[in-house]
Design an enzyme around this catalytic site. Sequence first.
Site, PDB file in Angstrom:
ATOM      1  CG  ASP A  14      -0.143  -5.520   0.620  1.00  0.00           C
ATOM      2  OD1 ASP A  14       1.071  -5.608   0.333  1.00  0.00           O
ATOM      3  OD2 ASP A  14      -0.746  -4.431   0.618  1.00  0.00           O
ATOM      4  CG  HIS A  74      -1.748  -1.956  -2.930  1.00  0.00           C
ATOM      5  ND1 HIS A  74      -1.806  -2.749  -1.798  1.00  0.00           N
ATOM      6  CD2 HIS A  74      -2.915  -2.137  -3.587  1.00  0.00           C
ATOM      7  CE1 HIS A  74      -2.966  -3.394  -1.777  1.00  0.00           C
ATOM      8  NE2 HIS A  74      -3.660  -3.041  -2.852  1.00  0.00           N
ATOM      9  CG  ASP A  96       2.251  -2.604   0.047  1.00  0.00           C
ATOM     10  OD1 ASP A  96       2.023  -2.623   1.261  1.00  0.00           O
ATOM     11  OD2 ASP A  96       1.354  -2.576  -0.816  1.00  0.00           O
ATOM     12  CG  HIS A 133      -1.031   4.072  -0.982  1.00  0.00           C
ATOM     13  ND1 HIS A 133      -0.519   3.749  -2.220  1.00  0.00           N
ATOM     14  CD2 HIS A 133      -1.412   2.890  -0.407  1.00  0.00           C
ATOM     15  CE1 HIS A 133      -0.600   2.430  -2.393  1.00  0.00           C
ATOM     16  NE2 HIS A 133      -1.129   1.900  -1.311  1.00  0.00           N
TER      17      HIS A 133
END
Length: 352
Positions: A291, A204, A202, A167
């Site tokens: 995740d 996200h 991931d 990120h």
Amino acid sequence: MQIYFDPAQLGHKPQQFMVAGRIVAPFEVPERADRLAARLREAGHDVQPPAAFDPMPAIAQVHPAHYTDFLSGAHRAFQAIANAGPEVLPNVHPHVSGSRDGAERGPCPAASVVGRAGWYLGDMACAIGPASWSAAKASAQSAIAAADAVAAGSRHAMALCRPPGHHAYRDRASGFCFLNNAAIAVGVLQKRFRRIAIVDFDTHHGDGTQAIFYGNASVLVASTHTDPSAYYPFYIGYEHERGIGAGLGTNLNVPLAEGSGDNAFLAANHQLLAAVDTFAPDAIIVSAGWDAHRDDPLSKLDVTTEAYAALGDLLGQRAEPIVILQEGGYSLTAIEQAAVTFLDRFEAARSG
């Protein structure tokens, strides 16, 4: 599997995280890396700190000095403020935030550390404490070591990166991430390999990674993740985002609807790898987040450990040299299960 991990990465100990209007205890805690490192050693993997070297030249290939200077000095400057809290957190954000195409905004025009915090910290998930910079730098150093090993001839290597990285923009921290480890690893690999593919599973979307390479024809960024329309990072990660300029066609997003399970998750990863085949990279970086697992506290998906085993088979069968970088995963039990199972199957496929 050779895995790089520096205990200095445990020094980042955030105390605050904003979610749904509440300050809560963070999910990105040192135990994520500490327990996973111990479990990987138990499983027979060689987990070692990287050799001593200065990571800043490789970091500087991605992140400008005005940003890293902020990260390195922010906590000290913040503590000079009367009645300051224990960590640096932003309470104001500028009109100009991280750009979608990765363009650098230039240094923050504000002299106050409060103003600079708003400029360089994109959300309330990146609290900076006294050891946050040294931990982020050590995390990048582990990624550099893994990429160096592959550039030197190893078929694969892993970095247990914590804090994670995908990120982080060139000049903005967000989503628990301060330095973009995948982007830094690209620079290391490109000393030997011209075309690099980043495969990110991931839960996200890796918005920072996408932004950094959005106009880059030599790097494919292929990601499957939870549909961002109602999920972090919200503003980036949609199917229509295909790259820009010379990089048009080198960005692929495969969002998954909330509740998607193993079949949808694996089908999306097959789609990513089909794009990798078309791109024909010289090496692959895997941004490995655990995740999406159904037991993760941040997951909106229904992915099981068995899906990560199958994914280990898929990636292990690739001919390209591979660097694996740890990203997210916030259930301590689930990351132990998913990561160890993935690596076992990955290594078995590589040796088969």
